[in-house]
Design a protein around this motif. Structure first.
Motif, short mmCIF file in Angstrom:
data_model
loop_
_atom_site.label_atom_id
_atom_site.label_comp_id
_atom_site.label_asym_id
_atom_site.label_seq_id
_atom_site.Cartn_x
_atom_site.Cartn_y
_atom_site.Cartn_z
N MET A 38 0.85 -1.17 0.00
CA MET A 38 0.00 0.00 0.00
C MET A 38 0.90 1.24 0.00
O MET A 38 1.87 1.31 0.73
N THR A 39 0.55 2.22 -0.82
CA THR A 39 1.35 3.45 -0.90
C THR A 39 1.04 4.37 0.27
O THR A 39 -0.02 4.25 0.91
N LYS A 40 1.94 5.30 0.54
CA LYS A 40 1.69 6.31 1.59
C LYS A 40 0.42 7.10 1.26
O LYS A 40 -0.34 7.47 2.15
N TRP A 41 0.22 7.37 -0.01
CA TRP A 41 -0.95 8.13 -0.47
C TRP A 41 -2.23 7.43 -0.01
O TRP A 41 -3.13 8.04 0.56
N ASP A 42 -2.29 6.12 -0.26
CA ASP A 42 -3.47 5.33 0.12
C ASP A 42 -3.53 5.09 1.63
O ASP A 42 -4.59 5.20 2.23
N GLU A 43 -2.40 4.76 2.22
CA GLU A 43 -2.33 4.46 3.65
C GLU A 43 -2.86 5.62 4.50
O GLU A 43 -3.51 5.41 5.52
N HIS A 44 -2.59 6.83 4.08
CA HIS A 44 -2.99 8.02 4.84
C HIS A 44 -4.27 8.67 4.31
O HIS A 44 -4.64 9.75 4.77
N GLY A 45 -4.94 8.03 3.36
CA GLY A 45 -6.20 8.55 2.83
C GLY A 45 -6.06 9.95 2.25
O GLY A 45 -6.94 10.79 2.42
N LEU A 46 -4.96 10.17 1.53
CA LEU A 46 -4.67 11.53 1.06
C LEU A 46 -5.63 12.03 -0.01
O LEU A 46 -5.91 13.23 -0.06
N LEU A 47 -6.17 11.16 -0.83
CA LEU A 47 -7.14 11.64 -1.83
C LEU A 47 -8.35 12.25 -1.13
O LEU A 47 -8.80 13.33 -1.52
N ASP A 48 -8.85 11.60 -0.09
CA ASP A 48 -9.99 12.16 0.65
C ASP A 48 -9.62 13.47 1.34
O ASP A 48 -10.39 14.43 1.32
N LYS A 49 -8.44 13.52 1.93
CA LYS A 49 -8.00 14.74 2.63
C LYS A 49 -7.82 15.91 1.64
O LYS A 49 -8.26 17.02 1.90
N VAL A 50 -7.18 15.62 0.51
CA VAL A 50 -6.97 16.63 -0.52
C VAL A 50 -8.32 17.08 -1.09
O VAL A 50 -8.56 18.28 -1.26
N SER A 51 -9.19 16.13 -1.36
CA SER A 51 -10.51 16.46 -1.91
C SER A 51 -11.29 17.37 -0.97
O SER A 51 -11.89 18.35 -1.40
#
Length: 127
Positions: A1-14
């Motif tokens: 799992m990437t850091k991007w996915d692990e930290h839920g960054l798409l949701d946070k950025v969105s």
């Protein structure tokens, strides 16, 4: 799992971009908003927040910009974030008010690169 996915960054950025919609945010502003909304995020990712003088080339600011640009390039209009640029022409300094009252100065000034800007495009309808 990437850091991007692990930290839920798409949701946070969105979430951050939806709050600013329809305006564009720089990667610096986005990183600052994320750090304020999720204190310690930069540290958990093992990255400084960013800006001139941090001494590394993999800050949270650069990481977010790189991830977003890559996804925009791969997915195009299907990706819910769009990109624009602020020209570096005649720019001497771009300074942001960071968390805790610290200033972040863009490391792109004078580099020949333009400042990437991002905004929420939202879900794309298939109709």
């Amino acid at each position: 799992m990437t850091k991007w996915d692990e930290h839920g960054l798409l949701d946070k950025v969105s979430d951050a971009l939806r709050q600013a919609s329809p305006l564009y945010l720089s990667a610096y502003q986005l990183a600052i908003k994320l750090e304020r909304a999720h204190p310690g995020l930069a540290e958990r990712l093992g990255k400084p927040l960013g800006g001139a003088g941090v001494g590394v080339h993999n800050s949270l600011t650069e990481y977010l910009a790189g991830q977003l640009v890559g996804r925009i390039d791969r997915e195009g209009a299907a990706f819910p974030v769009e990109r624009a640029h602020l020209s570096s022409e005649d720019v001497r300094e771009v300074r942001f008010a960071g968390p805790g009252g610290t200033d972040l100065v863009s490391s792109l000034t004078g580099s020949g690169y333009h400042l990437s800007l991002f905004r929420w495009r939202g879900p794309v309808s298939n109709s």
